[in-house]
Design a protein around this motif. Structure first.
Motif, PDB file in Angstrom:
ATOM      1  N   SER A  49      29.255  41.357  37.472  1.00 12.11           N
ATOM      2  CA  SER A  49      30.521  41.079  38.141  1.00 12.11           C
ATOM      3  C   SER A  49      31.662  41.128  37.140  1.00 12.11           C
ATOM      4  CB  SER A  49      30.495  39.713  38.834  1.00 12.11           C
ATOM      5  OG  SER A  49      30.410  38.660  37.876  1.00 12.11           O
ATOM      6  N   LEU A  50      32.850  41.404  37.633  1.00 12.15           N
ATOM      7  CA  LEU A  50      34.072  41.403  36.838  1.00 12.15           C
ATOM      8  C   LEU A  50      35.088  40.488  37.509  1.00 12.15           C
ATOM      9  CD1 LEU A  50      34.569  45.237  36.080  1.00 12.15           C
ATOM     10  CD2 LEU A  50      33.714  43.484  34.515  1.00 12.15           C
ATOM     11  N   GLY A  51      35.715  39.649  36.707  1.00 10.33           N
ATOM     12  CA  GLY A  51      36.751  38.768  37.227  1.00 10.33           C
ATOM     13  C   GLY A  51      38.110  39.138  36.659  1.00 10.33           C
ATOM     14  N   PHE A  52      39.142  38.995  37.471  1.00 12.59           N
ATOM     15  CA  PHE A  52      40.498  39.361  37.074  1.00 12.59           C
ATOM     16  C   PHE A  52      41.407  38.151  37.289  1.00 12.59           C
ATOM     17  CE2 PHE A  52      38.202  43.061  38.498  1.00 12.59           C
ATOM     18  CZ  PHE A  52      38.440  44.001  37.510  1.00 12.59           C
ATOM     19  N   ALA A  53      41.393  37.253  36.299  1.00  7.29           N
ATOM     20  CA  ALA A  53      42.163  36.008  36.372  1.00  7.29           C
ATOM     21  C   ALA A  53      41.838  35.306  37.693  1.00  7.29           C
ATOM     22  CB  ALA A  53      43.648  36.295  36.212  1.00  7.29           C
TER      23      ALA A  53
END
Length: 260
Positions: A49-53
């Motif tokens: 997974s990737l999180g963006f703030a």
């Protein structure tokens, strides 16, 4: 695949919110982050997974190398280029032709092509988005998150082979996934199938790329228990959009949906 966009970044159609949402079921509704954990735990060997703030979360699982693709098991891809990220499901039969048209190399896959086409048309393309999507020959569904612009773009092909779902979680987040159980776990009754032949932009809303001159209408949806759910969206054959969609230099994927 799973995409979660926080409240404020994406405003989904209000009809997607179920009028029968009940506080009594709140304890059984999972937070979007918990659904993300469920996704990752079920794909412990091939998921990430990737999180963006505080804006977005994207989750993807690589298909097993030996997997054979059938009509019920479409290929899936993930790609990120210049802070634009795409999860793509399905395949394009005319990918080679499209790559030549956009000046891309033979090794560019569907997810990479969608990003490059999006970036080109967003910045300087003369073609409207609905025409670009109509030129895609195949079964497809994709979600793009443009981290620099803070925008979301999603589309689903018209042949109904690929299916994705979207919903509004209790905290207002918008969830998109090809796994209906993940969406239902966090959105309860406030979910629906993403409409085929349609595209959604976080700034311009939902429209049909198959019938761009027609407005979309929400159709009430009732589940097997008789409870009202998030609405289905269909083309309104009797209602037209005032004015032709732009076809000049401003008609790109960042501004589609504006009226002349």
């Amino acid at each position: 695949m799973l995409a979660i966009f926080k409240n404020g970044l994406v405003e989904a159609p209000k009809e997607l919110k179920s009028p029968s949402s009940s506080p009594s079921h709140a304890a059984s509704i999972r937070k979007p982050e918990e659904s993300l954990k469920d996704f990752l735990s079920s794909h412990s060997n091939n998921g990430f997974s990737l999180g963006f703030a505080d804006n977005a979360l994207l989750a993807y699982a690589h298909p097993p190398p030996q997997r054979s693709y059938t009509s019920n098991a479409h290929q899936r891809m993930f790609c990120g280029v210049n802070d634009i990220y795409c999860i793509f499901l399905g395949s394009l039969g005319n990918l080679c032709t499209l790559n030549k048209q956009y000046g891309l190399s033979k090794g560019v896959n569907e997810a990479m092509f969608v990003i490059e086409a999006y970036r080109t048309l967003r910045d300087r393309g003369p073609y409207p988005a609905h025409q670009v999507l109509k030129d895609l020959d195949g079964s497809f569904g994709f979600v793009i998150y443009d981290n620099k612009a803070g925008t979301v773009f999603a589309a689903l092909g018209a042949d109904e082979e690929v299916k994705i779902y979207w919903g509004i979680a209790a905290n207002g987040s918008v969830m998109i996934s090809d796994n209906v159980d993940l969406v239902k776990a966090s959105c309860a009754k406030s979910f629906a199938p993403f409409p085929t032949g349609c595209m959604f932009h976080s700034e311009r809303g939902l429209m049909s790329f198959e019938h761009p001159m027609n407005k979309m209408k929400a159709m009430p949806r009732v589940d097997s228990e008789g409870a009202m759910c998030g609405a289905n969206f269909k083309v309104d054959v009797l209602s037209k959009i005032n004015g032709m969609p732009r076809v000049g230099s401003e008609a790109n994927w960042a501004t589609w949906g504006q009226q002349a």
